[in-house]
Design an enzyme around this catalytic site. Sequence first.
Site, mmCIF file in Angstrom:
data_model
loop_
_atom_site.group_PDB
_atom_site.id
_atom_site.type_symbol
_atom_site.label_atom_id
_atom_site.label_comp_id
_atom_site.label_asym_id
_atom_site.label_seq_id
_atom_site.Cartn_x
_atom_site.Cartn_y
_atom_site.Cartn_z
ATOM 1 C CB CYS B 116 -0.971 -0.003 1.179
ATOM 2 S SG CYS B 116 -2.200 -1.324 1.079
ATOM 3 C CG HIS B 258 -3.050 3.617 1.537
ATOM 4 N ND1 HIS B 258 -3.570 3.197 0.350
ATOM 5 C CD2 HIS B 258 -3.168 2.587 2.405
ATOM 6 C CE1 HIS B 258 -3.977 1.936 0.486
ATOM 7 N NE2 HIS B 258 -3.749 1.554 1.714
ATOM 8 C CG ASN B 288 -6.671 -0.596 0.981
ATOM 9 O OD1 ASN B 288 -5.933 -0.359 0.022
ATOM 10 N ND2 ASN B 288 -6.212 -0.874 2.186
#
Lengths: 76, 344
Positions: B116, B258, B288
Amino acid sequence: MYESVKSLLTNEFKISEDRIAPDSTLEDLGLDSLASVEFALALEKGFGVEITDDEVVELERLDRIVELVERRKQAS
Amino acid sequence: MDHNRTRAAVLAGVAGWVPPGTVTNADLEARLDTTDDWIRSRTGIAERHTVPPGMATRELAVEAGRLALKSAGRDDVDAVVLATATPDRLCPATAPEVAAALGLGPVAAHDVAAVCAGFLYALSAGVGAIAAGFADRVLVIGAETFSAIVDPQDRNTAVIFGDAAGAVVLRAGDPDEPGAIGPIRLGSDGTHSDLIQIPAGGARQRAARTVPEPSDHHLQMQGRKVYRHAKERMAQSAREVIERSGWTVEDVDRLATHQANARISEAVADELGVPRDRVLSNIEHVGNTSAASLPLLLADSAAAGRLRTNDRVLLAAFGGGLAWGAASLTWPDVTALAVHTYRG
């Protein structure tokens, strides 16, 4: 110590006082899994002790969590 | 180091691409022990998107890459850097195929694996190539097909992750012009590599010649522990970037974290003291998307008018590795292209 933790819960977590009792569980307090991490972090910051989210979740009840914070504080 | 840079990498194009398959919270309610309210209150996510059969990370990356080149107004680059935790194959890298499919010629092309935090790591590679003078233009892409690695029966991860791609074009320019990528801070902590992992399929499991459990082929995540590390690491690296940028917290017009979980983003903003109305978010509609998350967020926000020319933007990301980072830039005058195919 209990009163200090209680005011942390009312001030930082916006939990009304009448919902907080020594035998309250995290669920009673409306603290879900991520909020329990926030609670552990707030206890660390507020009382200068190390306490993990696993410990908070396992102890579950407010009086037991307060007891652990007290023990850690004495040990430090 | 940063103050010695005379040649900067400037953001010249930005784009996002979201595939057509849609998984709503109602869809998940039907097959998992979960509810719309549970998912929304814990993650802020209402829907996520998946690739159709026959599509994977290469195609996602190509779609976003093509749009980013169009946004930049030129279709030539010297290098392609692809951030992904879901490469099409373990070997070789996916980036050369992306470069070929985009018709970019025999340019340098490589993948970056930082889950990520991948986009910020890839961005730093692009910035480095330009600063060192061995590239004048770099296409930096984040693309993920998490639907291929998430266990559809795992309610902890299935509700969170989605497929998507985002990309930016960097060009050589002046450190003082809008769009110049400012200080970047990156970090890692491999002692917690087990918090986000796919245990099987890599050399470690294969070399041990063990027979993996079926679940070992899927993404496994220890959410609570990740949350704690994520908040602390993102806030710390963001603070360092603010300081190195010569800013104060009040100077941050937009915080782009993020999109792991709306509550992590809010916790980081609160920890830094950035007002919530300055926090960019698109997690409600995409979930996500790992390495795709930040460029997609930037593209969506700019296209929606939430991110404007001369806004001072702080970026922060955190993920498996553990790996994290932060960066800053002043938003340039750029036409962002954000295509959400499911909207028709």
